[in-house]
Design a protein around this motif. Structure first.
Motif, PDB file in Angstrom:
ATOM      1  N   ALA A 279       0.811  -1.216   0.000  1.00 23.28           N
ATOM      2  CA  ALA A 279       0.000   0.000   0.000  1.00 23.28           C
ATOM      3  C   ALA A 279       0.841   1.261   0.000  1.00 23.28           C
ATOM      4  N   ASN A 280       2.080   1.168   0.436  1.00 24.32           N
ATOM      5  CA  ASN A 280       2.936   2.348   0.478  1.00 24.32           C
ATOM      6  C   ASN A 280       3.736   2.562  -0.801  1.00 24.32           C
ATOM      7  N   LEU A 281       3.527   1.715  -1.799  1.00 18.66           N
ATOM      8  CA  LEU A 281       4.183   1.922  -3.086  1.00 18.66           C
ATOM      9  C   LEU A 281       3.281   2.767  -3.971  1.00 18.66           C
ATOM     10  N   SER A 282       3.843   3.819  -4.561  1.00 18.45           N
ATOM     11  CA  SER A 282       3.077   4.705  -5.427  1.00 18.45           C
ATOM     12  C   SER A 282       3.794   4.881  -6.758  1.00 18.45           C
ATOM     13  N   LEU A 283       3.106   5.475  -7.713  1.00 17.20           N
ATOM     14  CA  LEU A 283       3.714   5.736  -9.016  1.00 17.20           C
ATOM     15  C   LEU A 283       4.893   6.694  -8.888  1.00 17.20           C
ATOM     16  N   SER A 284       4.786   7.657  -7.964  1.00 19.87           N
ATOM     17  CA  SER A 284       5.890   8.605  -7.781  1.00 19.87           C
ATOM     18  C   SER A 284       7.136   7.896  -7.265  1.00 19.87           C
ATOM     19  N   THR A 285       6.950   6.879  -6.416  1.00 22.22           N
ATOM     20  CA  THR A 285       8.094   6.104  -5.929  1.00 22.22           C
ATOM     21  C   THR A 285       8.739   5.336  -7.074  1.00 22.22           C
ATOM     22  N   LEU A 286       7.928   4.742  -7.932  1.00 23.61           N
ATOM     23  CA  LEU A 286       8.459   3.986  -9.064  1.00 23.61           C
ATOM     24  C   LEU A 286       9.241   4.890 -10.011  1.00 23.61           C
ATOM     25  N   ARG A 287       8.788   6.136 -10.178  1.00 24.82           N
ATOM     26  CA  ARG A 287       9.455   7.047 -11.111  1.00 24.82           C
ATOM     27  C   ARG A 287      10.834   7.465 -10.626  1.00 24.82           C
ATOM     28  N   GLN A 288      11.101   7.332  -9.330  1.00 27.09           N
ATOM     29  CA  GLN A 288      12.413   7.720  -8.797  1.00 27.09           C
ATOM     30  C   GLN A 288      13.507   6.722  -9.164  1.00 27.09           C
ATOM     31  N   ILE A 289      13.111   5.553  -9.639  1.00 26.44           N
ATOM     32  CA  ILE A 289      14.081   4.498  -9.921  1.00 26.44           C
ATOM     33  C   ILE A 289      14.556   4.625 -11.361  1.00 26.44           C
ATOM     34  N   SER A 290      15.800   5.060 -11.553  1.00 25.31           N
ATOM     35  CA  SER A 290      16.349   5.180 -12.898  1.00 25.31           C
ATOM     36  C   SER A 290      16.783   3.813 -13.402  1.00 25.31           C
ATOM     37  N   ALA A 291      17.105   3.745 -14.688  1.00 26.84           N
ATOM     38  CA  ALA A 291      17.357   2.451 -15.330  1.00 26.84           C
ATOM     39  C   ALA A 291      18.628   1.785 -14.809  1.00 26.84           C
ATOM     40  N   LYS A 292      19.718   2.519 -14.696  1.00 24.54           N
ATOM     41  CA  LYS A 292      21.003   1.888 -14.389  1.00 24.54           C
ATOM     42  C   LYS A 292      21.029   1.210 -13.015  1.00 24.54           C
ATOM     43  N   PRO A 293      20.603   1.878 -11.933  1.00 24.49           N
ATOM     44  CA  PRO A 293      20.566   1.173 -10.637  1.00 24.49           C
ATOM     45  C   PRO A 293      19.635  -0.032 -10.650  1.00 24.49           C
ATOM     46  N   PHE A 294      18.530   0.089 -11.380  1.00 23.11           N
ATOM     47  CA  PHE A 294      17.608  -1.040 -11.450  1.00 23.11           C
ATOM     48  C   PHE A 294      18.239  -2.212 -12.185  1.00 23.11           C
ATOM     49  N   TYR A 295      18.944  -1.931 -13.285  1.00 23.74           N
ATOM     50  CA  TYR A 295      19.624  -2.999 -14.019  1.00 23.74           C
ATOM     51  C   TYR A 295      20.687  -3.663 -13.150  1.00 23.74           C
ATOM     52  N   GLN A 296      21.407  -2.848 -12.375  1.00 20.43           N
ATOM     53  CA  GLN A 296      22.413  -3.402 -11.468  1.00 20.43           C
ATOM     54  C   GLN A 296      21.763  -4.346 -10.461  1.00 20.43           C
ATOM     55  N   GLY A 297      20.697  -3.865  -9.803  1.00 22.09           N
ATOM     56  CA  GLY A 297      20.022  -4.688  -8.802  1.00 22.09           C
ATOM     57  C   GLY A 297      19.382  -5.924  -9.396  1.00 22.09           C
ATOM     58  N   LEU A 298      18.782  -5.782 -10.578  1.00 21.93           N
ATOM     59  CA  LEU A 298      18.124  -6.915 -11.221  1.00 21.93           C
ATOM     60  C   LEU A 298      19.130  -7.983 -11.625  1.00 21.93           C
ATOM     61  N   LEU A 299      20.212  -7.574 -12.289  1.00 21.86           N
ATOM     62  CA  LEU A 299      21.201  -8.540 -12.747  1.00 21.86           C
ATOM     63  C   LEU A 299      21.893  -9.212 -11.563  1.00 21.86           C
ATOM     64  N   LEU A 300      22.185  -8.440 -10.527  1.00 20.00           N
ATOM     65  CA  LEU A 300      22.803  -9.007  -9.333  1.00 20.00           C
ATOM     66  C   LEU A 300      21.891 -10.054  -8.707  1.00 20.00           C
ATOM     67  N   TRP A 301      20.623  -9.733  -8.608  1.00 24.57           N
ATOM     68  CA  TRP A 301      19.648 -10.661  -8.018  1.00 24.57           C
ATOM     69  C   TRP A 301      19.518 -11.927  -8.848  1.00 24.57           C
ATOM     70  N   ILE A 302      19.449 -11.772 -10.173  1.00 23.33           N
ATOM     71  CA  ILE A 302      19.327 -12.944 -11.054  1.00 23.33           C
ATOM     72  C   ILE A 302      20.549 -13.843 -10.927  1.00 23.33           C
ATOM     73  N   LEU A 303      21.742 -13.254 -10.901  1.00 25.78           N
ATOM     74  CA  LEU A 303      22.973 -14.049 -10.795  1.00 25.78           C
ATOM     75  C   LEU A 303      23.012 -14.823  -9.486  1.00 25.78           C
ATOM     76  N   ILE A 304      22.692 -14.158  -8.393  1.00 28.61           N
ATOM     77  CA  ILE A 304      22.725 -14.811  -7.082  1.00 28.61           C
ATOM     78  C   ILE A 304      21.628 -15.878  -6.996  1.00 28.61           C
ATOM     79  N   SER A 305      20.451 -15.569  -7.503  1.00 29.07           N
ATOM     80  CA  SER A 305      19.338 -16.522  -7.438  1.00 29.07           C
ATOM     81  C   SER A 305      19.630 -17.782  -8.244  1.00 29.07           C
ATOM     82  N   CYS A 306      20.127 -17.584  -9.450  1.00 33.40           N
ATOM     83  CA  CYS A 306      20.381 -18.739 -10.327  1.00 33.40           C
ATOM     84  C   CYS A 306      21.553 -19.571  -9.828  1.00 33.40           C
ATOM     85  N   THR A 307      22.615 -18.909  -9.369  1.00 33.56           N
ATOM     86  CA  THR A 307      23.779 -19.639  -8.880  1.00 33.56           C
ATOM     87  C   THR A 307      23.439 -20.437  -7.632  1.00 33.56           C
ATOM     88  N   SER A 308      22.765 -19.803  -6.673  1.00 34.41           N
ATOM     89  CA  SER A 308      22.404 -20.509  -5.441  1.00 34.41           C
ATOM     90  C   SER A 308      21.420 -21.632  -5.727  1.00 34.41           C
TER      91      SER A 308
END
Length: 316
Positions: A279-308
């Motif tokens: 309930a505390n997630l809003s569209l304005s919060t989503l807009r604060q997330i730029s592409a590069k940090p999101f790609y970093q977090g996403l790729l890091l998560w995928i690598l750790i998830s798949c390897t483990s």
């Protein structure tokens, strides 16, 4: 399409918000993923009438629920799982921080934001980010972006991890270890594991909170790396209470006899905390997330998830 400026009437907001809370408390209709989804519907499409309350409630209800879940953790059973889960946890933490540093440089993410995202992925999501941020003197924007990235990935994990687990026919033990290692926040770890099974829930909760203990050395290390000598380590008290609950359920017969209703309340609390988080997630919060940090977090998560997952699937 609903625009970012759309808001339902205050009456409708309160009606939808309280209706979902009543459904969670009085029925078994909502599971962990659907409780989070209900919160997202309120936060993004209807509007959260009580944002300050939701923010505080999500934190304290989750912590109280985790303590309550401790009454379902028998330490003798935990000891039987061996050291493999703990070894996986320590190894994944180290690799996550190193890989996160490399990815941060690759995508051109600032060092502090890279460190926040990596710490949140390595340890326990938002709690780790909140603890590490003062140690490195991160800006409010860096903290918001890191929390936003972790939240989105947590929401995805809550839905897709149980599905993957069933497709691969993971055992309760395998799924519990995987969830504890590869999912960021305690809420999503417990939510995904509770959907998979009671044994997975017990193991995932124990390993996740063991993983959370690394907040203390991480804050100290962060302070040294970014040369801020005034960091204060805040050890989460609910972890100590969780351990105490596990000790009581293991060694005090009377406590074991009343554990069932406590566990029921704890599971209801978990659903509430997931609803409040969504309930505390809003569209304005989503807009604060730029592409590069999101790609970093996403790729890091995928690598750790798949390897483990690969290690647990073949050798776990």
């Amino acid at each position: 399409m609903i625009s970012g400026k759309y808001q339902a009437s205050p009456f409708l907001q309160k009606l939808v918000y309280t209706s979902f809370i009543l459904i969670i408390l009085s029925t078994g209709l909502l599971t962990s993923p659907t409780a989070l989804l209900a919160g997202l519907v309120v936060g993004i499409f209807v509007g959260n009438p009580f944002p300050a309350f939701s923010a505080k409630a999500s934190k304290y209800v989750l912590q109280a629920s985790v303590v309550g879940l401790g009454f379902g953790i028998n330490l003798y059973q935990v000891a039987e799982t061996g050291l493999s889960g703990l070894v996986f946890t320590f190894t994944s933490l180290t690799l996550t921080m190193l890989i996160g540093l490399v990815l941060g440089k690759k995508f051109g993410v600032t060092p502090k934001l890279t460190h926040l995202i990596s710490s949140g992925t390595a340890i326990c999501g938002g709690s780790a980010i909140a603890a590490v941020a003062p140690a490195i003197k991160a800006s409010a924007q860096e903290i918001s972006v890191a929390l936003g990235v972790v939240f989105i990935l947590n929401a995805l994990a809550l839905f897709i991890f149980p599905v993957i687990g069933h497709i691969l026919h993971l055992s309760q033990y395998q799924f519990g270890v995987w969830a504890a290692i590869a999912i960021h926040d305690t809420s999503s770890v417990v939510g995904a594991a509770s959907k998979y099974g009671d044994e997975a829930l017990q193991l995932a909760t124990t390993l996740k909170l063991t993983r959370a203990l690394w907040i203390v050395p991480m804050v100290l290390l962060s302070s040294a790396l970014f040369k801020t000598g005034d960091a204060k380590v805040k050890f989460p008290p609910f972890i100590l209470l969780f351990i105490l609950a596990s000790v009581l359920i293991t060694f005090v017969p009377f406590v074991a006899s009343v554990a069932a209703p406590v566990l029921l309340v704890a599971k209801k609390g978990l659903l509430l905390s997931l609803f409040f988080i969504g309930a505390n997630l809003s569209l304005s919060t989503l807009r604060q997330i730029s592409a590069k940090p999101f790609y970093q977090g996403l790729l890091l998560w995928i690598l750790i998830s798949c390897t483990s997952l690969a290690l647990i699937y073949y050798w776990g």
